[in-house]
Design a protein around this motif. Structure first.
Motif, short mmCIF file in Angstrom:
data_model
loop_
_atom_site.label_atom_id
_atom_site.label_comp_id
_atom_site.label_asym_id
_atom_site.label_seq_id
_atom_site.Cartn_x
_atom_site.Cartn_y
_atom_site.Cartn_z
N HIS A 14 43.88 22.01 -28.53
CA HIS A 14 42.82 23.03 -28.50
C HIS A 14 41.44 22.40 -28.69
CE1 HIS A 14 44.63 27.17 -28.35
NE2 HIS A 14 45.68 26.38 -28.30
N TYR B 156 49.00 22.01 -21.28
CA TYR B 156 48.23 23.24 -21.22
C TYR B 156 47.29 23.14 -20.03
CZ TYR B 156 49.99 24.77 -25.73
OH TYR B 156 50.81 25.19 -26.74
N HIS B 157 47.25 24.18 -19.23
CA HIS B 157 46.32 24.26 -18.10
C HIS B 157 45.00 24.81 -18.63
CE1 HIS B 157 49.57 24.11 -14.90
NE2 HIS B 157 50.28 24.48 -15.95
N LEU B 158 43.92 24.07 -18.44
CA LEU B 158 42.57 24.55 -18.74
C LEU B 158 41.96 24.94 -17.39
CD1 LEU B 158 39.95 24.94 -20.41
CD2 LEU B 158 39.57 22.49 -20.18
N ALA C 37 40.55 20.86 -25.48
CA ALA C 37 40.20 21.89 -24.49
C ALA C 37 38.75 22.33 -24.68
CB ALA C 37 41.14 23.09 -24.64
N ASN D 181 49.93 27.92 -21.12
CA ASN D 181 51.11 27.08 -21.27
C ASN D 181 52.31 27.80 -20.67
OD1 ASN D 181 53.71 26.80 -23.32
ND2 ASN D 181 52.77 24.86 -22.75
N TYR E 59 36.97 30.46 -19.98
CA TYR E 59 38.07 29.72 -19.33
C TYR E 59 39.38 30.23 -19.89
CZ TYR E 59 37.24 27.15 -23.68
OH TYR E 59 37.03 26.82 -24.99
N ARG E 60 40.47 29.81 -19.26
CA ARG E 60 41.80 30.23 -19.69
C ARG E 60 42.61 28.99 -20.03
NH1 ARG E 60 43.50 34.74 -15.79
NH2 ARG E 60 42.18 36.03 -17.11
N LEU E 61 43.35 29.06 -21.13
CA LEU E 61 44.22 27.97 -21.55
C LEU E 61 45.66 28.50 -21.46
CD1 LEU E 61 43.79 25.10 -22.63
CD2 LEU E 61 43.73 26.07 -24.94
#
Ligand code: AMP
Ligand code: ZN
Length: 114
Positions: free
Chosen positions: A65, A101-103, A68, A86, A82-84
């Motif tokens: 995090h 994790y996709h950022l 990110a 998993n 933005y969106r985090l």
């Protein structure tokens, strides 16, 4: 772990676009981006997914995090948002079994999760 594509990226055995690295975490561009910013954030230690998080290794989630937040600031999307994301396991569509994790950001992502 042998034959893990993200472990190979972390060890720089295969090329990738790394945008962030610290002692515990690497961030690199997703090869198939779904938005102008699409970074994958992974722990350097191999864990298959969230199911392998426990009391001993849970600090990696905080480090992901923090990474990110730093990457979002670096990419100048921290204020717009933005969106985090998993994905854990087959029903969630997880295709690479190294925790990541996709950022995602750089455009309006809408208000829906799905
Ligand atoms: P997931 O479906 O959550 O397991 O996401 C796996 C992601 O890894 C997908 O978005 C892929 O586009 C991405 N991906 C797979 N191989 C690579 C690679 N060699 N470099 C960068 N991203 C990759
Ligand atoms: Zn791995």
């Amino acid at each position: 772990m042998e034959n893990c594509i993200f472990c190979k990226i972390i060890k720089k055995e295969i090329p990738s676009s790394i945008v962030y690295e610290d002692d515990a975490v690497v961030g690199f561009k997703d090869i198939n981006p779904v938005a102008p910013v699409h970074i994958l954030i992974v722990p350097k230690t191999h864990l298959a997914n969230v199911n392998e998080i426990n009391e001993e290794n849970a600090d990696i989630i905080a480090k992901i995090h923090l990474a990110a937040k730093k990457i979002a600031k670096e990419m100048n999307i921290h204020e717009k948002g933005y969106r985090l994301i998993n994905n854990c396991g087959p029903d969630a569509g997880q295709t690479v079994f190294h925790l990541h994790y996709h950022l995602i950001g750089g455009k309006n992502l809408g208000s829906k999760i799905l």
